[in-house]
Design a protein around this motif. Structure first.
Motif, PDB file in Angstrom:
ATOM      1  N   GLU A  67       0.777  -1.213  -0.037  1.00 50.41           N
ATOM      2  CA  GLU A  67       0.057  -0.059   0.063  1.00 50.41           C
ATOM      3  C   GLU A  67       1.071   1.215  -0.048  1.00 50.41           C
ATOM      4  O   GLU A  67       0.617   2.245  -0.718  1.00 50.41           O
ATOM      5  CB  GLU A  67      -0.926  -0.176   1.127  1.00 50.41           C
ATOM      6  CG  GLU A  67      -1.964  -1.039   0.978  1.00 50.41           C
ATOM      7  CD  GLU A  67      -2.945  -0.889   2.180  1.00 50.41           C
ATOM      8  OE1 GLU A  67      -4.168  -1.038   2.044  1.00 50.41           O
ATOM      9  OE2 GLU A  67      -2.486  -0.761   3.441  1.00 50.41           O
ATOM     10  N   GLU A  68       1.968   1.191   0.763  1.00 57.42           N
ATOM     11  CA  GLU A  68       2.857   2.504   0.887  1.00 57.42           C
ATOM     12  C   GLU A  68       3.616   2.583  -0.391  1.00 57.42           C
ATOM     13  O   GLU A  68       3.747   3.687  -0.863  1.00 57.42           O
ATOM     14  CB  GLU A  68       3.892   2.208   1.947  1.00 57.42           C
ATOM     15  CG  GLU A  68       3.191   2.314   3.463  1.00 57.42           C
ATOM     16  CD  GLU A  68       4.237   2.109   4.424  1.00 57.42           C
ATOM     17  OE1 GLU A  68       5.063   1.700   4.245  1.00 57.42           O
ATOM     18  OE2 GLU A  68       3.744   2.560   5.660  1.00 57.42           O
ATOM     19  N   GLU A  69       3.937   1.534  -1.092  1.00 59.05           N
ATOM     20  CA  GLU A  69       4.858   1.874  -2.467  1.00 59.05           C
ATOM     21  C   GLU A  69       3.909   1.969  -3.585  1.00 59.05           C
ATOM     22  O   GLU A  69       4.528   2.321  -4.685  1.00 59.05           O
ATOM     23  CB  GLU A  69       5.473   0.469  -2.694  1.00 59.05           C
ATOM     24  CG  GLU A  69       6.562   0.180  -1.497  1.00 59.05           C
ATOM     25  CD  GLU A  69       7.521   1.236  -1.383  1.00 59.05           C
ATOM     26  OE1 GLU A  69       8.113   1.840  -2.503  1.00 59.05           O
ATOM     27  OE2 GLU A  69       8.004   1.563  -0.303  1.00 59.05           O
ATOM     28  N   ASP A  70       2.651   1.479  -3.585  1.00 53.34           N
ATOM     29  CA  ASP A  70       1.845   1.448  -4.890  1.00 53.34           C
ATOM     30  C   ASP A  70       1.241   3.102  -4.953  1.00 53.34           C
ATOM     31  O   ASP A  70      -0.092   3.243  -4.993  1.00 53.34           O
ATOM     32  CB  ASP A  70       0.586   0.506  -4.758  1.00 53.34           C
ATOM     33  CG  ASP A  70      -0.049   0.330  -5.956  1.00 53.34           C
ATOM     34  OD1 ASP A  70       0.471   0.623  -7.103  1.00 53.34           O
ATOM     35  OD2 ASP A  70      -1.235   0.003  -5.826  1.00 53.34           O
ATOM     36  N   LYS A  71       2.245   3.909  -5.059  1.00 55.37           N
ATOM     37  CA  LYS A  71       1.589   5.276  -5.395  1.00 55.37           C
ATOM     38  C   LYS A  71       0.708   5.420  -6.812  1.00 55.37           C
ATOM     39  O   LYS A  71      -0.139   6.566  -6.648  1.00 55.37           O
ATOM     40  CB  LYS A  71       2.906   6.119  -5.834  1.00 55.37           C
ATOM     41  CG  LYS A  71       4.006   5.815  -4.786  1.00 55.37           C
ATOM     42  CD  LYS A  71       3.825   6.463  -3.463  1.00 55.37           C
ATOM     43  CE  LYS A  71       4.919   6.103  -2.470  1.00 55.37           C
ATOM     44  NZ  LYS A  71       4.493   6.566  -1.203  1.00 55.37           N
ATOM     45  N   ASN A  72       0.762   4.673  -7.854  1.00 60.20           N
ATOM     46  CA  ASN A  72       0.007   4.991  -8.625  1.00 60.20           C
ATOM     47  C   ASN A  72      -1.276   3.888  -9.100  1.00 60.20           C
ATOM     48  O   ASN A  72      -1.926   3.575 -10.000  1.00 60.20           O
ATOM     49  CB  ASN A  72       0.684   4.939 -10.395  1.00 60.20           C
ATOM     50  CG  ASN A  72       1.859   5.898 -10.154  1.00 60.20           C
ATOM     51  OD1 ASN A  72       1.749   6.964  -9.938  1.00 60.20           O
ATOM     52  ND2 ASN A  72       3.152   5.562 -10.542  1.00 60.20           N
ATOM     53  N   ASN A  73      -1.420   3.357  -7.834  1.00 51.76           N
ATOM     54  CA  ASN A  73      -2.676   2.374  -7.803  1.00 51.76           C
ATOM     55  C   ASN A  73      -2.390   1.097  -8.955  1.00 51.76           C
ATOM     56  O   ASN A  73      -3.441   0.890  -9.557  1.00 51.76           O
ATOM     57  CB  ASN A  73      -4.030   2.989  -7.860  1.00 51.76           C
ATOM     58  CG  ASN A  73      -4.161   3.846  -6.759  1.00 51.76           C
ATOM     59  OD1 ASN A  73      -3.954   3.627  -5.449  1.00 51.76           O
ATOM     60  ND2 ASN A  73      -4.763   5.118  -7.027  1.00 51.76           N
ATOM     61  N   GLN A  76      -3.932  -2.493  -7.307  1.00 50.99           N
ATOM     62  CA  GLN A  76      -5.236  -2.329  -6.279  1.00 50.99           C
ATOM     63  C   GLN A  76      -5.895  -3.723  -6.261  1.00 50.99           C
ATOM     64  O   GLN A  76      -6.337  -4.077  -5.044  1.00 50.99           O
ATOM     65  CB  GLN A  76      -6.010  -1.141  -6.464  1.00 50.99           C
ATOM     66  CG  GLN A  76      -5.416   0.121  -6.268  1.00 50.99           C
ATOM     67  CD  GLN A  76      -5.380   0.259  -4.488  1.00 50.99           C
ATOM     68  OE1 GLN A  76      -6.275  -0.055  -3.669  1.00 50.99           O
ATOM     69  NE2 GLN A  76      -4.035   0.335  -4.358  1.00 50.99           N
TER      70      GLN A  76
END
Length: 276
Positions: A67-73, A76
């Motif tokens: 969740e912290e690393e998935d800046k661009n979704n 998801q």
């Protein structure tokens, strides 16, 4: 990066991690690490493709990283699948022993639970219904119309109901007897394909001879839980990120069955959450 190093340290697993393990998530964890191009993705995340299961605590730590690393979704969908597995109301107890039981020449018993088509035995193991039945002695927990909780052998419960009513015979070969009881408003714990446990209405009860070769399968888990059932689709396993039925004749040592823990507290919680 500090969190990543912490999660992947050699001594990360506590005792609970060896019991509360969730199967069939390795490919998703590996994909998340690869898609996010995380440091050491092959060593830290790709290795999970070879593992049968992951502890719930470790999974929670990985979810936090993703969740912290998935800046661009971009992952998801995968994160949602991992969360659904982590947040389910069941844990996965490993099968350590399987025995074939000779034809008891007696009835086996079942509930019809619309929708989920599952019910919980008194030993905490969740099994599948639809005429794929369990032994007379296997206890079940249920609530009546007054929300009173009872625990009885399933055979005693169903035999008593059928002795007071006219039953319907629906299969002469297996002497299957069926009784509609939805008007009595009994409810039993049931799990859906996402692992959520709620109380569901028991629509009907059945009893019949085992069928197939007449033998039953007795399962014992790592936590000492036991259940005896037919060789039909009596058991539940986790496949393709869902809880699905599996035939008793195909079940193997090392596979994991969904169970509940801390059951007394779960009963009280379930009454509050869903008694529809």
């Amino acid at each position: 990066n500090d969190l990543i190093e912490y999660c992947n340290r050699g001594n990360a697993h506590d005792r609970a991690e060896y019991i509360d393990k969730i199967p069939n998530l390795g490919n998703i964890i590996a994909k998340c690490g690869k898609d996010l191009k995380l440091p050491g993705q092959s060593r830290n995340y790709g290795r999970w493709k070879k593992k049968e299961s992951i502890g719930r605590g470790t999974l929670s730590k990985y979810i936090k990283i993703f969740e912290e690393e998935d800046k661009n979704n971009i992952i998801q969908r995968e994160i949602n699948i991992l969360k659904q597995a982590r947040d389910s109301n069941v844990i996965w107890d490993e099968i350590v022993e399987i025995k074939n039981i000779d034809d008891p020449k007696e009835y086996v018993y079942d509930f019809t639970v619309p929708g989920n088509e599952t019910f919980l035995t008194g030993d905490g193991i969740i099994v599948h219904n639809t005429l794929n039945s369990v032994d007379w002695n296997d206890k079940i927990t249920f609530i009546n119309n007054d929300l009173e909780t009872s625990v009885k052998p399933i055979g005693e419960f169903i035999d008593d109901l059928m002795s007071k009513s006219e039953v319907k015979k629906i299969d002469n070969d297996t002497e299957t007897e069926y009784l509609d009881i939805k008007h009595l408003n009994y409810k039993i714990p049931s799990v859906d394909e996402d692992g959520k446990v709620t109380y569901k209405l028991v629509e009907a009860v059945t009893r019949h001879l085992p069928g197939h070769d007449g033998k039953l399968v007795k399962i014992k888990t790592n936590m000492g839980r036991e259940v005896s059932a037919t060789k039909s689709k009596s058991f539940l396993v986790r496949e393709e990120n869902l809880i699905v039925e599996k035939e008793g004749k195909d079940i193997k040592v090392g596979e994991r069955l969904p169970i509940t823990t801390n059951y007394a507290n779960n009963v009280n919680q379930l009454k509050k959450l869903d008694i529809t």
